[in-house]
Motif scaffolding. Sequence first.
Motif, mmCIF file in Angstrom:
data_model
loop_
_atom_site.group_PDB
_atom_site.id
_atom_site.type_symbol
_atom_site.label_atom_id
_atom_site.label_comp_id
_atom_site.label_asym_id
_atom_site.label_seq_id
_atom_site.Cartn_x
_atom_site.Cartn_y
_atom_site.Cartn_z
ATOM 1 N N UNK A 50 0.824 -1.210 0.000
ATOM 2 C CA UNK A 50 0.000 0.000 0.000
ATOM 3 C C UNK A 50 0.858 1.259 0.000
ATOM 4 N N UNK A 51 0.301 2.300 -0.591
ATOM 5 C CA UNK A 51 0.829 3.655 -0.496
ATOM 6 C C UNK A 51 -0.295 4.530 0.038
ATOM 7 N N UNK A 52 -0.004 5.356 1.025
ATOM 8 C CA UNK A 52 -1.002 6.273 1.569
ATOM 9 C C UNK A 52 -0.917 7.615 0.853
ATOM 10 N N UNK A 53 -2.077 8.192 0.578
ATOM 11 C CA UNK A 53 -2.162 9.535 0.000
ATOM 12 C C UNK A 53 -3.050 10.366 0.909
ATOM 13 N N UNK A 54 -2.515 11.485 1.404
ATOM 14 C CA UNK A 54 -3.267 12.367 2.298
ATOM 15 C C UNK A 54 -3.030 13.809 1.877
ATOM 16 N N UNK A 55 -3.857 14.701 2.400
ATOM 17 C CA UNK A 55 -3.684 16.106 2.061
ATOM 18 C C UNK A 55 -4.833 16.957 2.558
ATOM 19 N N UNK A 98 -4.344 16.148 -9.257
ATOM 20 C CA UNK A 98 -3.100 15.403 -9.114
ATOM 21 C C UNK A 98 -3.269 14.200 -8.192
ATOM 22 N N UNK A 99 -4.061 14.359 -7.130
ATOM 23 C CA UNK A 99 -4.312 13.232 -6.223
ATOM 24 C C UNK A 99 -4.946 12.074 -6.974
ATOM 25 N N UNK A 100 -5.927 12.386 -7.826
ATOM 26 C CA UNK A 100 -6.568 11.350 -8.619
ATOM 27 C C UNK A 100 -5.601 10.698 -9.589
ATOM 28 N N UNK A 101 -4.790 11.509 -10.247
ATOM 29 C CA UNK A 101 -3.819 10.979 -11.210
ATOM 30 C C UNK A 101 -2.800 10.074 -10.520
ATOM 31 N N UNK A 102 -2.289 10.528 -9.367
ATOM 32 C CA UNK A 102 -1.296 9.747 -8.640
ATOM 33 C C UNK A 102 -1.886 8.423 -8.163
ATOM 34 N N UNK A 103 -3.115 8.464 -7.644
ATOM 35 C CA UNK A 103 -3.765 7.246 -7.155
ATOM 36 C C UNK A 103 -3.994 6.252 -8.283
ATOM 37 N N UNK A 104 -4.446 6.746 -9.450
ATOM 38 C CA UNK A 104 -4.685 5.848 -10.591
ATOM 39 C C UNK A 104 -3.392 5.186 -11.040
ATOM 40 N N UNK A 105 -2.328 5.972 -11.148
ATOM 41 C CA UNK A 105 -1.065 5.426 -11.644
ATOM 42 C C UNK A 105 -0.458 4.442 -10.645
ATOM 43 N N UNK A 131 -2.449 1.256 -10.901
ATOM 44 C CA UNK A 131 -2.049 0.493 -12.090
ATOM 45 C C UNK A 131 -0.708 -0.207 -11.874
ATOM 46 N N UNK A 132 0.114 0.347 -10.976
ATOM 47 C CA UNK A 132 1.412 -0.261 -10.678
ATOM 48 C C UNK A 132 1.301 -1.369 -9.629
ATOM 49 N N UNK A 133 0.075 -1.631 -9.140
ATOM 50 C CA UNK A 133 -0.147 -2.748 -8.229
ATOM 51 C C UNK A 133 -0.317 -2.391 -6.769
ATOM 52 N N UNK A 134 -0.394 -1.097 -6.464
ATOM 53 C CA UNK A 134 -0.519 -0.683 -5.062
ATOM 54 C C UNK A 134 -1.975 -0.425 -4.682
ATOM 55 N N UNK A 135 -2.327 -0.793 -3.461
ATOM 56 C CA UNK A 135 -3.586 -0.368 -2.853
ATOM 57 C C UNK A 135 -3.351 1.031 -2.284
ATOM 58 N N UNK A 191 -10.679 11.897 -0.401
ATOM 59 C CA UNK A 191 -11.761 11.330 -1.206
ATOM 60 C C UNK A 191 -11.379 11.248 -2.677
ATOM 61 N N UNK A 192 -10.572 12.201 -3.163
ATOM 62 C CA UNK A 192 -10.116 12.151 -4.556
ATOM 63 C C UNK A 192 -9.250 10.918 -4.789
ATOM 64 N N UNK A 193 -8.378 10.600 -3.830
ATOM 65 C CA UNK A 193 -7.514 9.425 -3.948
ATOM 66 C C UNK A 193 -8.331 8.136 -3.889
ATOM 67 N N UNK A 194 -9.315 8.090 -2.994
ATOM 68 C CA UNK A 194 -10.174 6.900 -2.905
ATOM 69 C C UNK A 194 -10.940 6.680 -4.209
ATOM 70 N N UNK A 195 -11.575 7.728 -4.708
ATOM 71 C CA UNK A 195 -12.416 7.571 -5.901
ATOM 72 C C UNK A 195 -11.598 7.135 -7.115
ATOM 73 N N UNK A 196 -10.368 7.659 -7.228
ATOM 74 C CA UNK A 196 -9.551 7.327 -8.394
ATOM 75 C C UNK A 196 -9.006 5.902 -8.331
ATOM 76 N N UNK A 197 -9.018 5.292 -7.153
ATOM 77 C CA UNK A 197 -8.450 3.950 -7.024
ATOM 78 C C UNK A 197 -9.504 2.891 -6.700
ATOM 79 N N UNK A 198 -10.770 3.205 -6.915
ATOM 80 C CA UNK A 198 -11.833 2.232 -6.642
ATOM 81 C C UNK A 198 -11.625 0.940 -7.427
ATOM 82 N N UNK A 199 -11.210 1.064 -8.674
ATOM 83 C CA UNK A 199 -11.070 -0.125 -9.512
ATOM 84 C C UNK A 199 -9.849 -0.958 -9.206
ATOM 85 N N UNK A 200 -8.825 -0.351 -8.630
ATOM 86 C CA UNK A 200 -7.571 -1.072 -8.387
ATOM 87 C C UNK A 200 -7.389 -1.471 -6.930
#
Length: 373
Positions: A120-125, A136-143, A146-150, A161-170
């Motif tokens: 896992x990688x944590x994203x906060x702000x 940027x939070x959404x972009x970072x979370x998606x990428x 895609x690299x295999x991190x929760x 919430x931006x980080x959560x929403x962008x990583x729902x699929x991964x």
Amino acid sequence: MDAADNQTTRLTDAQRLDWLRLIRSDNVGPRTFRSLINHFGSARAALERLPDLARRGGAARPGRIVSEHEAHLELTASKRLGVSLVAPGEIGYPPRLALIDDAPPLLGIRGAADALMRPMIAIVGSRNASGAGLKFAGQLARELGNAGFVIASGLARGIDQAAHRASLGSGTLAALAGGHDKVYPPEHDELLAAILDQGGAAISEMPLGHVPRARDFPRRNRLISGVALGVAVIEAAYRSGSLITARIAAEQGREVFAVPGSPLDPRAAGTNDLIKQGAQLITEAADIVNAVAPIQERPIELPSREPDEPAAIDEPGWDDRARVTALLGPSQIGLDDLVRLANVSPAVARTVLLELELAGRLERHGGGLVSLI
């Protein structure tokens, strides 16, 4: 490889009940829980000694000890909501979280347990994030997804919430400050439902019905950083709670990453300062992936849950207890200093600290430091 393949240990039903009773009893936090287990060998033996320890620590009356009936009720209500109470080393307990000094003895998890076993990688702000920060939070979370991190975060407004929403699929993990049935902020009920529906998970150390208070958010923040290889901070003012997460992450030995921002934007003041203090400056997901790659290769070795034999207990005499207590005050002090200055054994000093904590007179801090309340 972030291996947790060997984590197949499991508490018995009786042990789980005893652990829940102990951690829910008055003046027992995660560090005290661990000390009690190490001292007495099991939660059941520790429960029997709580009143005597509190009395020796100066308590006018024993603290409340949770009954078997109350613990059964919590376990039943948790199951009804789909929450499992898991111990370090059991499937679903994030392996890196189990390594921190104040890891929750029982963690309430809901959702996909396998997501919690992945790196896992944590994203906060900032809660009051700019449009650019949210993007940027959404972009970072998606990428990173895609690299295999929760992606782990705190379900808060803004960057979280931006980080959560962008990583729902991964895969994304929400760490809650309150009980699983007391989501904060309330409008993120639907976001939590989406996380759970799409293969993510939520964790909390609080009992059901617990409404989060201000002091619960720093406790929650240690879970966010504790589960992760590193923490990325995107937009944080000087007094932001995200800086607390970054500080805790550094104390836990996690990587701290910061996204630079305009010196004219107060929302970037905290992140820019983190970079000055040595946080790794990042502008893309590859910066994080490259930084944590060597860490992922290191095996994770978890501490044992209940020792086969209790630690030797050196009961303090009146003089020993008085000398240790006299050295304590509102300023923080470490165990080594107490042992040296009071001229007592480490076992005696630890026992006195346990007594004081169970009497509600002692506060534990990071790095093994303590102070009187």
